[in-house]
Design an enzyme around this catalytic site. Structure first.
Site, PDB file in Angstrom:
ATOM      1  CG  ASP A 118    -111.541   3.146 -33.600  1.00 47.79           C
ATOM      2  OD1 ASP A 118    -112.238   3.938 -34.039  1.00 47.79           O
ATOM      3  OD2 ASP A 118    -110.464   3.293 -33.701  1.00 47.79           O
ATOM      4  CG  ASP A 158    -109.166   5.257 -43.335  1.00 48.39           C
ATOM      5  OD1 ASP A 158    -109.284   5.908 -42.631  1.00 48.39           O
ATOM      6  OD2 ASP A 158    -109.980   4.066 -43.491  1.00 48.39           O
TER       7      ASP A 158
END
Length: 531
Positions: free
Chosen positions: A231, A386
């Site tokens: 990330d 997600d």
């Protein structure tokens, strides 16, 4: 002169970087006459057969390329570069290939195994070859939905086969014309060595070589992939750093967690044996992705040092800049492919596209998934899902796909459905994961990355109920993510759901809690195939 036949689609930067790593220089083919002037040609293949052949035709390359090949001059085709040598492909009915090799390229069978065939598999030589010889256990990176098969009319071309449901041709050679279905530029040290042999002209066999590099008859097997995810975002000082969220919160004591520099970490993971690297871009440039020069530079510099597949996700979509110019999702993706990405990951925009599809009831070509897949192939599009659990006392309480669960809800509920979210998990939608997965496959996605908001950062193991639900709903490859805390969690995943192709982790790798090598050692000890 080593010439690169770049027809304008896909990530050819990886081929350029691999050749540079080997100390050689490439010259671009920019006109038809450049083909016949070349001493060696590399035709890297990324994308769809139809668009590739159309582009070759448009550029006027087809006839000089046929002439070059007919003269038995040094040529290396990669993926589509191999498929283009055949007469045609099921991927583009009616579109003619170069017709150098008899036969048709056929779609892989989705009924027994996931399609695309994506990941690290072996090759089985059908005749002696020093150029393509590898150790018996060596793995090379494949990503394709179509393949040619051996027939009586093309068997004299076949140099190697690979097993995926049934055997397909993974390498051909006649004289100095060679081609491979795998990607040597993405196959680590083994692939670089194969490229080096082509570039240096090594390939003549001595009697000793014929014994050392004799064909191997054993079956090949697809390895489970271990993927490192980074990330990436700006910290408060404006530097790009790798971070990790706790339930998607990346701040700790008021500061953005800084777990290292993205290029350095990616290089470390490559050296430690990661099968792929995924960058998730969570910078402020998500609203204007083509202005994100720092992230594009991360991709460029990483691809110079890392020779396994790179995926980039985060903000890759259509947008209008401050000057009012509109950029399509395809234009945005193209820039990231040119910068070194092999695959594009789409998150929130996939949810919106699925909602629009369900409202319309049909495809209309407007989604980023459709546009990118049409040019670069399904294998270039990853959907990042997600979801979070929504508990119900009974399946009758919801119209969504609901499952019994061994993890009861806060009020003892024994059923749940998995709600899709957008905006980094901050907003739930009236859409479940089965709906999203199936629609995205229909729109042309080639792979699904399954995150879990409930398990993220928990180190409790992957959400097997969620992953099994999606794995049963689609025929494309699935990557499991979120919740890994030890090597045994990876073994548990692949043992419980042996049809899952890959597993991804982030924080445990960044913090040196679990080395990638330890995960692979654990998997091999349990009889699970790895690279």
């Amino acid at each position: 002169m080593i010439a690169l036949l770049d027809y304008g689609a896909g990530n050819v930067r990886s081929v350029r970087n691999a050749v540079a790593q080997l100390g050689c220089q490439l010259t671009d083919i920019t006109a038809p006459e450049d083909i016949l002037r070349a001493e060696r040609i590399i035709f890297p293949g990324v994308g769809a057969f139809g668009s590739a052949m159309a582009r070759l035709q448009q550029l006027g390359y087809i006839e000089p390329l046929r002439e070059y090949l007919a003269a038995d001059r040094p040529f290396l085709g990669i993926c589509i570069g191999l498929q283009s040598l055949f007469e045609g492909s099921d991927e583009a009915p009616g579109v003619a290939g170069l017709g150098i090799i008899p036969g048709q390229v056929r779609r892989l069978d989705p009924h027994s195994l996931s399609v695309p065939h994506m990941g690290w598999n072996g090759i089985r030589l059908t005749r002696t070859s020093r150029w393509l010889a590898t150790e018996k256990s060596a793995k090379l990176y494949f990503v394709h939905s179509y393949a040619a098969r051996r027939t009586a009319s093309n068997c004299d071309w076949v140099l190697a086969e690979t097993d995926y449901g049934q055997p397909f041709i993974s390498a051909v050679q006649r004289g100095q014309v060679r081609a491979v279905q795998f990607h040597p530029e993405k196959s680590g040290a083994v692939g670089l060595e194969i490229l080096r042999r082509f570039l240096t002209g090594r390939g003549q066999m001595t009697r000793r070589d014929q014994m050392i590099y004799a064909p191997v008859a054993s079956a090949t097997h697809l390895a489970k992939r271990i993927i490192a995810c980074l990330d990436v975002r700006n910290n408060d000082q404006g530097d790009l750093v790798v971070t990790k969220g706790d339930q998607y919160d990346v701040r700790e004591a008021g500061e953005v967690r800084n777990l290292g520099k993205p290029i350095e970490l990616a290089r470390r993971y490559y050296e430690e044996g990661a099968d792929e690297i995924t960058f998730l871009n969570i910078t402020a440039f998500r609203d204007s992705p083509l202005a994100d020069q720092p992230m594009l530079e991360v991709l460029r510099r990483t691809s110079e040092q890392v020779f396994v597949p790179l995926t980039i996700g985060g903000g890759i979509r259509a947008f209008t800049d401050q000057d009012g110019r509109f950029y399509s999702a395809l234009e945005v993706a193209a820039e990231y492919f040119r910068s070194g990405a092999d695959k594009i990951s789409i998150g929130s925009d996939a949810v919106y596209a699925a909602e629009e599809y369900l409202n319309r009831g049909n495809k209309d070509g407007s989604s980023a998934i459709e546009q990118i897949a049409a040019v670069y192939g399904n294998q270039a599009v990853v959907i990042s899902i997600d979801p979070r659990r929504v508990y119900v006392a009974s399946p009758d309480e919801t119209t969504h796909t609901c499952i019994p669960t061994t993890e009861p809800g806060p009020n003892g509920e024994t059923y749940c459905w998995f709600q899709c979210t957008v905006r980094g998990g901050r907003e739930g939608r009236d859409l479940d994961v089965v709906q999203l997965a199936r629609v995205c496959e229909e729109l042309g996605a080639g792979e699904l990355l399954i995150n879990s908001i409930d398990r993220d950062g928990s180190k409790q193991g992957f959400d097997l109920e969620l992953i099994a639900l999606i794995r049963d709903a689609v025929t494309i490859p699935v990557i499991a993510s979120s919740g890994a805390g030890c090597p045994a969690h990876f073994t548990q995943l692949f043992t419980a759901i042996n049809t899952v192709e890959a597993a991804l982790a982030a924080g445990i790798f960044h913090r040196h809690e679990v080395p990638i090598a330890a995960v692979k050692t654990e998997l091999r000890h349990c009889g699970i195939e790895t690279r």
